[in-house]
Design an enzyme around this catalytic site. Sequence first.
Site, PDB file in Angstrom:
ATOM      1  N   SER A  70     -11.073 -31.125  -9.936  1.00  0.00           N
ATOM      2  CA  SER A  70     -10.565 -32.505 -10.022  1.00  0.00           C
ATOM      3  C   SER A  70     -11.307 -33.401 -11.002  1.00  0.00           C
ATOM      4  CB  SER A  70     -10.602 -33.162  -8.646  1.00  0.00           C
ATOM      5  OG  SER A  70      -9.377 -32.963  -8.016  1.00  0.00           O
ATOM      6  N   LYS A  73      -9.425 -34.680 -13.858  1.00  0.00           N
ATOM      7  CA  LYS A  73      -8.545 -35.863 -13.759  1.00  0.00           C
ATOM      8  C   LYS A  73      -9.073 -37.020 -14.614  1.00  0.00           C
ATOM      9  CE  LYS A  73      -6.613 -34.764  -9.169  1.00  0.00           C
ATOM     10  NZ  LYS A  73      -7.000 -33.453  -8.700  1.00  0.00           N
ATOM     11  N   TYR A 194      -1.477 -28.842 -15.613  1.00  0.00           N
ATOM     12  CA  TYR A 194      -2.398 -29.340 -14.589  1.00  0.00           C
ATOM     13  C   TYR A 194      -3.334 -28.225 -14.095  1.00  0.00           C
ATOM     14  CZ  TYR A 194      -4.056 -30.907 -10.034  1.00  0.00           C
ATOM     15  OH  TYR A 194      -4.860 -31.213  -8.967  1.00  0.00           O
ATOM     16  N   TYR A 246     -12.577 -38.794  -3.477  1.00  0.00           N
ATOM     17  CA  TYR A 246     -11.547 -38.556  -2.461  1.00  0.00           C
ATOM     18  C   TYR A 246     -11.535 -39.705  -1.442  1.00  0.00           C
ATOM     19  CZ  TYR A 246     -12.102 -33.879  -4.468  1.00  0.00           C
ATOM     20  OH  TYR A 246     -12.201 -32.825  -5.320  1.00  0.00           O
ATOM     21  N   VAL A 264     -13.407 -29.672  -6.300  1.00  0.00           N
ATOM     22  CA  VAL A 264     -13.637 -28.663  -5.260  1.00  0.00           C
ATOM     23  C   VAL A 264     -14.351 -27.414  -5.787  1.00  0.00           C
ATOM     24  CG1 VAL A 264     -11.791 -29.439  -3.710  1.00  0.00           C
ATOM     25  CG2 VAL A 264     -11.294 -27.721  -5.460  1.00  0.00           C
TER      26      VAL A 264
END
Length: 311
Positions: A70, A73, A194, A246, A264
């Site tokens: 992540s 992102k 992605y 998160y 993760v």
Amino acid sequence: MMTRMEREEIQKIVEQAIQDGKNTLYEGKVASYIPELAKANSSNLGVCIETKEGEIYASGDYSIPFTVQSISKTFSLILALQTAGYEKVFSKIGMEPTGDRFDSILQLELKDWKPFNPMINAGAIVTASCIDLPKGFEEFLRLVRRLCGNDQIWLNENVYRSEKKTGTRNRSIAYLLKSDGVLEGEPEEVLDLYFRMCSIMVTAKDLAHYAMILSNRGEDPVTGEQLVDRDIVRIVKTLMLLCGMYDQSGEYAVKVGLPSKSGVGGGIVAVAPGGMGIGTFGPMLNQKGNSVGGEQILRTLSEKLNLHLFA
Ligand code: GLU
């Protein structure tokens, strides 16, 4: 303050941070929902600090590569803002934190179908759809390599394939968004980008360099080159602070107080003030998906080096 400390003293604090992090590892578990990630070495733990003056402080497994997950992102948001622009990106994605899991579908039906922010999966999938370039992944990799100062960063094909094969939840999100016209393009193509972006291999050292550039407002301190516009850096750092950890972002902001993003794969990138960047790696995760060791390291560093933004 950091600047008045001797190098040796800082290195000692880094060693202590690693020790503190090690003591928390028993509380975590490696991610297993992507089968390839379950192979991670649960005892790995590393940290690297880089300053704009070129100083490096590091300890533990700071040069072991892991998948960025992540943390991608933040890079994809930069690329989307550079190519599609602010208006387009934020007409499709919000800027608000959620209290929900990173891969939640819940809010999509409740609020205009617009993902809450670019740091959750729904938002990042829409961000990927905004990267409207013929060679989107190659451009992404080029950007990551430049911002991390490492042109050896590579795509882990095994993780990419593992994720593509098992990513049913992300697939659900993409098709749901497509059905309401939020997602442009072919869901499978957007998902492919992605998944690839999540599967590149970085080290804590690479992340420290990237965070140092973000702390230095997007400018490479060695060449003086503006790698990312200041406005874009401001947006990305703000969203990292609000949504980067998160549904633990609030607690983390209180305890650590640095714009950060976790993945993760076990990485955390943290932007400290004054041109300092920090990267950590430890694949043992808490229930929210954040690295337990990495988080503890950052808590120790924030406290001992007096880095909290609001302290
Ligand atoms: N590739 C992962 C997923 O989409 C990223 C999750 C994460 O690091 O939070 O599920």
